[in-house]
Motif scaffolding. Sequence first.
Motif, PDB file in Angstrom:
ATOM      1  N   ALA A   1      70.569 -16.711  -2.110  1.00 33.71           N
ATOM      2  CA  ALA A   1      70.254 -16.771  -3.540  1.00 33.71           C
ATOM      3  C   ALA A   1      70.596 -18.125  -4.163  1.00 33.71           C
ATOM      4  O   ALA A   1      70.171 -18.427  -5.276  1.00 33.71           O
ATOM      5  N   VAL A   2      71.353 -18.943  -3.443  1.00 35.77           N
ATOM      6  CA  VAL A   2      71.701 -20.274  -3.932  1.00 35.77           C
ATOM      7  C   VAL A   2      70.512 -21.222  -3.743  1.00 35.77           C
ATOM      8  O   VAL A   2      70.367 -22.219  -4.442  1.00 35.77           O
ATOM      9  N   ILE A   3      69.645 -20.889  -2.807  1.00 35.02           N
ATOM     10  CA  ILE A   3      68.573 -21.800  -2.386  1.00 35.02           C
ATOM     11  C   ILE A   3      67.358 -21.732  -3.333  1.00 35.02           C
ATOM     12  O   ILE A   3      66.783 -20.662  -3.561  1.00 35.02           O
ATOM     13  N   LEU A   4      67.018 -22.900  -3.861  1.00 32.24           N
ATOM     14  CA  LEU A   4      65.974 -23.007  -4.884  1.00 32.24           C
ATOM     15  C   LEU A   4      64.642 -22.367  -4.473  1.00 32.24           C
ATOM     16  O   LEU A   4      64.040 -21.622  -5.246  1.00 32.24           O
ATOM     17  N   GLU A   5      64.214 -22.644  -3.260  1.00 36.95           N
ATOM     18  CA  GLU A   5      62.917 -22.143  -2.796  1.00 36.95           C
ATOM     19  C   GLU A   5      62.887 -20.612  -2.762  1.00 36.95           C
ATOM     20  O   GLU A   5      61.848 -19.992  -2.975  1.00 36.95           O
ATOM     21  N   VAL A   6      64.034 -20.018  -2.486  1.00 38.37           N
ATOM     22  CA  VAL A   6      64.131 -18.556  -2.459  1.00 38.37           C
ATOM     23  C   VAL A   6      63.985 -18.034  -3.883  1.00 38.37           C
ATOM     24  O   VAL A   6      63.176 -17.138  -4.157  1.00 38.37           O
ATOM     25  N   ARG A   7      64.717 -18.622  -4.795  1.00 39.06           N
ATOM     26  CA  ARG A   7      64.710 -18.133  -6.177  1.00 39.06           C
ATOM     27  C   ARG A   7      63.318 -18.269  -6.802  1.00 39.06           C
ATOM     28  O   ARG A   7      62.837 -17.353  -7.452  1.00 39.06           O
ATOM     29  N   LEU A   8      62.683 -19.439  -6.575  1.00 41.71           N
ATOM     30  CA  LEU A   8      61.382 -19.658  -7.212  1.00 41.71           C
ATOM     31  C   LEU A   8      60.392 -18.586  -6.784  1.00 41.71           C
ATOM     32  O   LEU A   8      59.681 -18.017  -7.610  1.00 41.71           O
ATOM     33  N   LYS A   9      60.381 -18.295  -5.500  1.00 46.68           N
ATOM     34  CA  LYS A   9      59.416 -17.319  -4.988  1.00 46.68           C
ATOM     35  C   LYS A   9      59.718 -15.905  -5.496  1.00 46.68           C
ATOM     36  O   LYS A   9      58.823 -15.174  -5.928  1.00 46.68           O
ATOM     37  N   LEU A  10      60.989 -15.525  -5.468  1.00 40.93           N
ATOM     38  CA  LEU A  10      61.333 -14.155  -5.878  1.00 40.93           C
ATOM     39  C   LEU A  10      61.167 -13.967  -7.388  1.00 40.93           C
ATOM     40  O   LEU A  10      60.710 -12.919  -7.847  1.00 40.93           O
ATOM     41  N   VAL A  11      61.523 -14.999  -8.149  1.00 43.76           N
ATOM     42  CA  VAL A  11      61.396 -14.888  -9.608  1.00 43.76           C
ATOM     43  C   VAL A  11      59.923 -14.732  -9.998  1.00 43.76           C
ATOM     44  O   VAL A  11      59.582 -13.952 -10.899  1.00 43.76           O
ATOM     45  N   GLU A  12      59.041 -15.438  -9.289  1.00 42.40           N
ATOM     46  CA  GLU A  12      57.613 -15.327  -9.570  1.00 42.40           C
ATOM     47  C   GLU A  12      57.151 -13.867  -9.393  1.00 42.40           C
ATOM     48  O   GLU A  12      56.465 -13.300 -10.236  1.00 42.40           O
ATOM     49  N   LEU A  13      57.606 -13.263  -8.299  1.00 41.14           N
ATOM     50  CA  LEU A  13      57.275 -11.858  -8.021  1.00 41.14           C
ATOM     51  C   LEU A  13      57.842 -10.924  -9.095  1.00 41.14           C
ATOM     52  O   LEU A  13      57.177  -9.991  -9.548  1.00 41.14           O
ATOM     53  N   GLN A  14      59.083 -11.197  -9.495  1.00 41.64           N
ATOM     54  CA  GLN A  14      59.747 -10.350 -10.504  1.00 41.64           C
ATOM     55  C   GLN A  14      58.987 -10.403 -11.825  1.00 41.64           C
ATOM     56  O   GLN A  14      58.748  -9.383 -12.477  1.00 41.64           O
ATOM     57  N   ARG A  15      58.566 -11.614 -12.212  1.00 41.15           N
ATOM     58  CA  ARG A  15      57.840 -11.758 -13.482  1.00 41.15           C
ATOM     59  C   ARG A  15      56.483 -11.062 -13.408  1.00 41.15           C
ATOM     60  O   ARG A  15      56.021 -10.485 -14.390  1.00 41.15           O
ATOM     61  N   GLU A  16      55.886 -11.130 -12.249  1.00 36.39           N
ATOM     62  CA  GLU A  16      54.589 -10.485 -12.056  1.00 36.39           C
ATOM     63  C   GLU A  16      54.723  -8.968 -12.243  1.00 36.39           C
ATOM     64  O   GLU A  16      53.906  -8.333 -12.901  1.00 36.39           O
ATOM     65  N   ILE A  17      55.761  -8.395 -11.661  1.00 33.18           N
ATOM     66  CA  ILE A  17      55.984  -6.946 -11.771  1.00 33.18           C
ATOM     67  C   ILE A  17      56.235  -6.566 -13.234  1.00 33.18           C
ATOM     68  O   ILE A  17      55.747  -5.555 -13.724  1.00 33.18           O
ATOM     69  N   ALA A  18      56.960  -7.424 -13.956  1.00 34.38           N
ATOM     70  CA  ALA A  18      57.295  -7.130 -15.354  1.00 34.38           C
ATOM     71  C   ALA A  18      56.085  -7.297 -16.269  1.00 34.38           C
ATOM     72  O   ALA A  18      56.022  -6.707 -17.346  1.00 34.38           O
ATOM     73  N   ARG A  19      55.131  -8.114 -15.841  1.00 37.59           N
ATOM     74  CA  ARG A  19      53.968  -8.394 -16.672  1.00 37.59           C
ATOM     75  C   ARG A  19      53.140  -7.124 -16.902  1.00 37.59           C
ATOM     76  O   ARG A  19      52.598  -6.901 -17.957  1.00 37.59           O
ATOM     77  N   GLU A  20      53.074  -6.289 -15.861  1.00 38.24           N
ATOM     78  CA  GLU A  20      52.187  -5.126 -15.950  1.00 38.24           C
ATOM     79  C   GLU A  20      52.819  -3.907 -16.616  1.00 38.24           C
ATOM     80  O   GLU A  20      52.126  -3.052 -17.109  1.00 38.24           O
ATOM     81  N   ASN A  21      54.152  -3.822 -16.540  1.00 37.19           N
ATOM     82  CA  ASN A  21      54.807  -2.580 -16.981  1.00 37.19           C
ATOM     83  C   ASN A  21      56.006  -2.854 -17.875  1.00 37.19           C
ATOM     84  O   ASN A  21      56.608  -3.912 -17.792  1.00 37.19           O
ATOM     85  N   GLY A  22      56.388  -1.817 -18.643  1.00 32.58           N
ATOM     86  CA  GLY A  22      57.702  -1.844 -19.261  1.00 32.58           C
ATOM     87  C   GLY A  22      58.684  -1.788 -18.106  1.00 32.58           C
ATOM     88  O   GLY A  22      58.385  -1.177 -17.075  1.00 32.58           O
ATOM     89  N   ILE A  23      59.854  -2.389 -18.261  1.00 30.93           N
ATOM     90  CA  ILE A  23      60.732  -2.448 -17.101  1.00 30.93           C
ATOM     91  C   ILE A  23      62.205  -2.531 -17.477  1.00 30.93           C
ATOM     92  O   ILE A  23      62.553  -3.107 -18.504  1.00 30.93           O
ATOM     93  N   VAL A  24      63.050  -1.912 -16.639  1.00 27.55           N
ATOM     94  CA  VAL A  24      64.474  -2.201 -16.710  1.00 27.55           C
ATOM     95  C   VAL A  24      64.770  -2.927 -15.398  1.00 27.55           C
ATOM     96  O   VAL A  24      64.503  -2.418 -14.311  1.00 27.55           O
ATOM     97  N   MET A  25      65.252  -4.154 -15.529  1.00 22.73           N
ATOM     98  CA  MET A  25      65.445  -4.999 -14.352  1.00 22.73           C
ATOM     99  C   MET A  25      66.907  -5.403 -14.270  1.00 22.73           C
ATOM    100  O   MET A  25      67.488  -5.783 -15.283  1.00 22.73           O
ATOM    101  N   ASP A  26      67.508  -5.269 -13.094  1.00 21.24           N
ATOM    102  CA  ASP A  26      68.900  -5.717 -13.000  1.00 21.24           C
ATOM    103  C   ASP A  26      69.062  -6.851 -11.993  1.00 21.24           C
ATOM    104  O   ASP A  26      68.254  -7.023 -11.093  1.00 21.24           O
TER     105      ASP A  26
END
Length: 220
Positions: A101-126
């Motif tokens: 999780a410290v590695i930038l390339e990991v965060r960028l890719k996962l955050v993109e996916l997380q935002r995509e999931i949140a775009r379509e639905n109401g969400i509780v994200m932890d």
Amino acid sequence: MKIRIAIDGPAGAGKSTIAKIISERLNIRYLDTGAMYRTVALKAIRSGIDTRDRSKISQLMENINLKVLFDKDTQRMYLDGEDVTDLIRSKEVSVGASDVAVILEVRLKLVELQREIARENGIVMDGRDIGTYVLPDAEYKIFLTATPEERAKRRYNEMISKGVKDISLEAVKNDIEYRDKNDSTRKMAPLKKADDAVEIDTTNMSALEVAEKIISMIKG
Ligand code: DC
């Protein structure tokens, strides 16, 4: 309901238990972002790669086959077509997840996916950076804390109840301390309370009490 609820805090603060209750009560989807970092760590461990090796992990991220699927709103993690939802809960994967999780390339890719999931639905994200970085304009932001002793005790009991053997409270406490430091001192999107988040100390509260407090905040 299309609202976004961001729940952040350190390991063992109660995030996932509380997020699940809120998700059921408000009938909105729950996304556990830690599971995504855990899946990357599992891939690294299986590939014999050191979870702190930035260049090898970045390379691994280029063609990782990681999927987040929802089965009746319950999140399942898939790696290379295999359901790894239960496999990513080990102690080794927990520490590895904090490392990758410290590695930038990991965060960028996962955050993109997380935002995509949140775009379509109401969400509780932890997670650790949901209110500060992933969903900075979330309607509700909560930052959960508890004393390190209480957090270690909760994680230990959780692991024992899941049938994990060969663990001690001391070892769980050490892992939590390692992750707290790693997660809060990294450069990109560290574990941090967003300025506009409501902080709740859960040390002497049950998960249900905390969830009810949050739900009443939301319902006004
Ligand atoms: O929430 P968890 O214990 O499953 O998370 C595992 C690790 O993943 C955690 O130590 C740090 C990392 N993580 C992160 O950096 N950002 C997130 N949003 C969620 C988890």
